[in-house]
Enzyme design. Structure first.
Site, PDB file in Angstrom:
ATOM      1  N   ILE A 180       0.735  -1.056  -0.034  1.00 30.40           N
ATOM      2  CA  ILE A 180       0.185   0.176  -0.205  1.00 30.40           C
ATOM      3  C   ILE A 180       0.429   1.302  -0.484  1.00 30.40           C
ATOM      4  CG2 ILE A 180      -1.768   0.788   1.529  1.00 30.40           C
ATOM      5  CD1 ILE A 180      -2.819  -1.527   2.361  1.00 30.40           C
ATOM      6  N   ASN A 184       1.320  -5.863  14.702  1.00 31.74           N
ATOM      7  CA  ASN A 184       0.469  -4.746  14.570  1.00 31.74           C
ATOM      8  C   ASN A 184       0.403  -3.807  15.651  1.00 31.74           C
ATOM      9  OD1 ASN A 184       1.456  -6.211  11.650  1.00 31.74           O
ATOM     10  ND2 ASN A 184      -0.818  -5.603  11.073  1.00 31.74           N
ATOM     11  N   ASN A 231      -4.257  -2.551   9.958  1.00 30.02           N
ATOM     12  CA  ASN A 231      -5.182  -4.063  10.135  1.00 30.02           C
ATOM     13  C   ASN A 231      -4.760  -4.058  11.856  1.00 30.02           C
ATOM     14  OD1 ASN A 231      -7.629  -3.554   8.639  1.00 30.02           O
ATOM     15  ND2 ASN A 231      -6.727  -4.670   7.382  1.00 30.02           N
ATOM     16  N   ARG A 238     -15.894  -0.069  -2.449  1.00 34.54           N
ATOM     17  CA  ARG A 238     -15.830  -1.557  -2.565  1.00 34.54           C
ATOM     18  C   ARG A 238     -17.694  -1.645  -2.981  1.00 34.54           C
ATOM     19  NH1 ARG A 238     -11.758  -4.256   1.352  1.00 34.54           N
ATOM     20  NH2 ARG A 238     -10.303  -4.499   0.360  1.00 34.54           N
ATOM     21  N   HIS A 286     -13.560  -1.378  10.925  1.00 33.70           N
ATOM     22  CA  HIS A 286     -14.131  -2.483   9.675  1.00 33.70           C
ATOM     23  C   HIS A 286     -14.027  -3.594   9.721  1.00 33.70           C
ATOM     24  CE1 HIS A 286     -11.734  -2.937   6.083  1.00 33.70           C
ATOM     25  NE2 HIS A 286     -10.450  -2.648   5.712  1.00 33.70           N
TER      26      HIS A 286
HETATM   27  O1  TXD Z   1      -8.790  -1.041   4.359  1.00 34.22           O
HETATM   28  C1  TXD Z   1      -8.028  -0.589   5.182  1.00 34.22           C
HETATM   29  N1  TXD Z   1      -7.745  -0.120   6.256  1.00 34.22           N
HETATM   30  C2  TXD Z   1      -7.361  -2.564   5.709  1.00 34.22           C
HETATM   31  C3  TXD Z   1      -5.726  -2.172   5.515  1.00 34.22           C
HETATM   32  C4  TXD Z   1      -6.846  -2.314   3.227  1.00 34.22           C
HETATM   33  C5  TXD Z   1      -5.787  -3.591   2.987  1.00 34.22           C
HETATM   34  C6  TXD Z   1      -4.376  -3.964   4.281  1.00 34.22           C
HETATM   35  N2  TXD Z   1      -4.452  -3.411   5.108  1.00 34.22           N
HETATM   36  C7  TXD Z   1      -3.904  -3.418   5.681  1.00 34.22           C
HETATM   37  O2  TXD Z   1      -2.452  -2.760   5.644  1.00 34.22           O
HETATM   38  C8  TXD Z   1      -2.690  -4.767   6.056  1.00 34.22           C
HETATM   39  O3  TXD Z   1      -3.488  -5.943   6.882  1.00 34.22           O
HETATM   40  C9  TXD Z   1      -1.674  -4.062   6.307  1.00 34.22           C
HETATM   41  O4  TXD Z   1      -2.228  -4.238   8.386  1.00 34.22           O
HETATM   42  C10 TXD Z   1      -1.321  -2.730   6.110  1.00 34.22           C
HETATM   43  C11 TXD Z   1      -0.517  -2.748   5.250  1.00 34.22           C
HETATM   44  O5  TXD Z   1      -0.391  -3.631   4.158  1.00 34.22           O
HETATM   45  P1  TXD Z   1       0.614  -3.852   3.134  1.00 34.22           P
HETATM   46  O6  TXD Z   1      -0.068  -4.825   2.039  1.00 34.22           O
HETATM   47  O7  TXD Z   1       0.780  -2.528   2.506  1.00 34.22           O
HETATM   48  O8  TXD Z   1       1.585  -4.726   3.795  1.00 34.22           O
HETATM   49  P2  TXD Z   1       3.339  -5.180   3.190  1.00 34.22           P
HETATM   50  O9  TXD Z   1       2.939  -5.031   2.009  1.00 34.22           O
HETATM   51  O10 TXD Z   1       3.638  -5.842   4.109  1.00 34.22           O
HETATM   52  O11 TXD Z   1       3.671  -3.425   3.629  1.00 34.22           O
HETATM   53  C12 TXD Z   1       3.448  -2.561   5.344  1.00 34.22           C
HETATM   54  C13 TXD Z   1       5.155  -2.122   5.074  1.00 34.22           C
HETATM   55  C14 TXD Z   1       5.985  -3.258   5.174  1.00 34.22           C
HETATM   56  O12 TXD Z   1       7.069  -3.085   3.898  1.00 34.22           O
HETATM   57  C15 TXD Z   1       7.138  -3.181   6.103  1.00 34.22           C
HETATM   58  O13 TXD Z   1       8.124  -3.709   6.103  1.00 34.22           O
HETATM   59  C16 TXD Z   1       6.227  -2.319   6.781  1.00 34.22           C
HETATM   60  O14 TXD Z   1       5.017  -1.842   7.088  1.00 34.22           O
HETATM   61  N3  TXD Z   1       7.093  -2.293   8.355  1.00 34.22           N
HETATM   62  C17 TXD Z   1       7.637  -1.373   9.209  1.00 34.22           C
HETATM   63  N4  TXD Z   1       7.328  -0.267   8.294  1.00 34.22           N
HETATM   64  C18 TXD Z   1       7.711   1.046   9.720  1.00 34.22           C
HETATM   65  N5  TXD Z   1       7.984   0.613  10.961  1.00 34.22           N
HETATM   66  C19 TXD Z   1       7.602  -0.605  11.493  1.00 34.22           C
HETATM   67  N6  TXD Z   1       8.330  -1.000  12.889  1.00 34.22           N
HETATM   68  C20 TXD Z   1       7.470  -2.377  10.546  1.00 34.22           C
HETATM   69  N7  TXD Z   1       7.260  -3.341  10.706  1.00 34.22           N
HETATM   70  C21 TXD Z   1       6.933  -3.172   9.686  1.00 34.22           C
END
Ligand code: TXD
Length: 308
Positions: free
Chosen positions: A14, A96, A121, A152, A176
């Site tokens: 995202i 998370n 999430n 959606r 959500h």
């Molecule tokens: O409608 C909504 N709110 C939801 C949210 C819709 C779809 C996805 N939803 C949630 O967003 C999903 O369940 C995840 O909890 C988040 C992020 O989803 P994404 O698909 O972007 O996940 P990724 O690709 O795994 O990216 C998460 C990034 C990854 O690059 C990790 O290295 C990073 O988070 N990460 C961190 N960044 C900063 N600081 C810390 N501590 C950290 N830990 C992991």
């Protein structure tokens, strides 16, 4: 007027999509932050090569150092695990929450005046934890879910009716989760009630699909969850803040008595502008819709008890 700055905390699926949308729309300069060494820098470098193609003048950078988010006007948090098939959003809470505590600290220390849009999430719990841990005013911390869930609903209704989604207005409120509340009484096509176009039976099927749409995408992708539509939804909220658009959008906001809830973050109609969540709008709900909202709110309250 100086360009604004958006900090993307989490540069995954995202986060990367958010950065791309910022580049294409020239909404703001972008700093991608992630804990994975060099990955945000690599994504930023790749994105910088799109700028000449789009004739976009924004600046995009990547970092593993929170100091580089200093001065951000908006922070969009996607840091955290995403679901895999068979997982519920609530299954992500423990991991998370720890991530959110570190992210909130980073934002509090380096971007104390930013408007924070939480995406991670389980959304309602994560936005609650973020506001608690940053100590930011409630109007400056909001959760993105309702814009996506309503989109959606609108997409499925557009498919069903053959009408452009632009003319379809819909609201999905509450938590959500599987108990989210598509508000049929507020769903219209050009101001005409949706039941003039779609039968009650078919609407029930569509509303059930809306509740399960996130899981449907996860089941098809197998390796993660939706990322384009969440990014588009969060950008719409960031734009409303940056451009002071006073847009009425469904978003997870901290209620202080509205809809009968006190001290609870759930999805409600909000006016978003330069003041962040400038107003929470209480709309008429049918008895069934209010009962469904109470159930959804109850599930969020139960989830919050698991927060650290
Ligand atoms: O409608 C909504 N709110 C939801 C949210 C819709 C779809 C996805 N939803 C949630 O967003 C999903 O369940 C995840 O909890 C988040 C992020 O989803 P994404 O698909 O972007 O996940 P990724 O690709 O795994 O990216 C998460 C990034 C990854 O690059 C990790 O290295 C990073 O988070 N990460 C961190 N960044 C900063 N600081 C810390 N501590 C950290 N830990 C992991």
């Amino acid at each position: 007027m100086a360009r604004k700055k958006i900090a993307l905390i989490g540069a995954g699926n995202i986060g990367g999509s958010l950065a791309f949308l910022c580049c294409v729309s020239e909404l703001a300069d972008v700093v991608l932050f992630d804990v994975v060494e060099s990955m945000p820098q690599g994504k930023a470098l790749d994105l910088s090569h799109t700028l000449p193609v789009f004739n976009s003048s924004v600046r995009v950078t990547g970092t593993n150092d929170y100091k580089d988010i200093a001065g951000a006007d908006v922070c969009i948090i996607t840091a955290g695990l995403a679901r895999k098939p068979g997982m519920s959003r609530d299954d992500l809470l423990k991991t998370n929450s720890k991530i959110m505590q570190s992210v909130a600290q980073g934002i509090k220390e380096n971007a104390p005046d930013s408007f924070v849009i939480v995406v991670s999430n389980p959304l309602d719990a994560m936005v609650t934890l973020c506001q608690r841990e940053t100590g930011f005013a409630p109007n400056k911390v909001v959760g993105m879910a309702g814009v996506l869930d309503s989109a959606r609903y609108r997409a499925f209704l557009s498919e069903e009716t053959g009408v452009s989604p632009e003319l379809i207005h819909a609201l999905v409120l509450g938590g959500h989760g599987d108990d989210m509340v598509p508000v049929r009484s507020a769903t219209t096509i050009n101001g005409i009630g949706i039941e003039e176009f779609v039968s009650k039976e078919r609407l029930l099927e569509i509303e059930t699909r809306v509740r399960g749409a996130g899981g449907e995408v996860v089941g098809l992708l197998k390796t993660g969850s939706a990322f384009c539509s969440p990014a588009a939804s969060a950008i719409q909220m960031a734009e409303a803040y940056i451009k002071d658009e006073k847009k009425l959008l469904p978003a997870a906001a901290l209620l202080s008595g509205e809809y009968g809830y006190e001290g609870l973050y759930i999805g409600v109609p909000c006016v978003l502008g330069a003041g962040g969540v400038e107003k929470i709008v209480e709309i008429e709900l049918s008895d069934d819709e209010k009962a469904a909202l109470d159930i959804s709110a109850g599930k969020v309250k139960a989830l919050l008890e698991q927060l650290p």
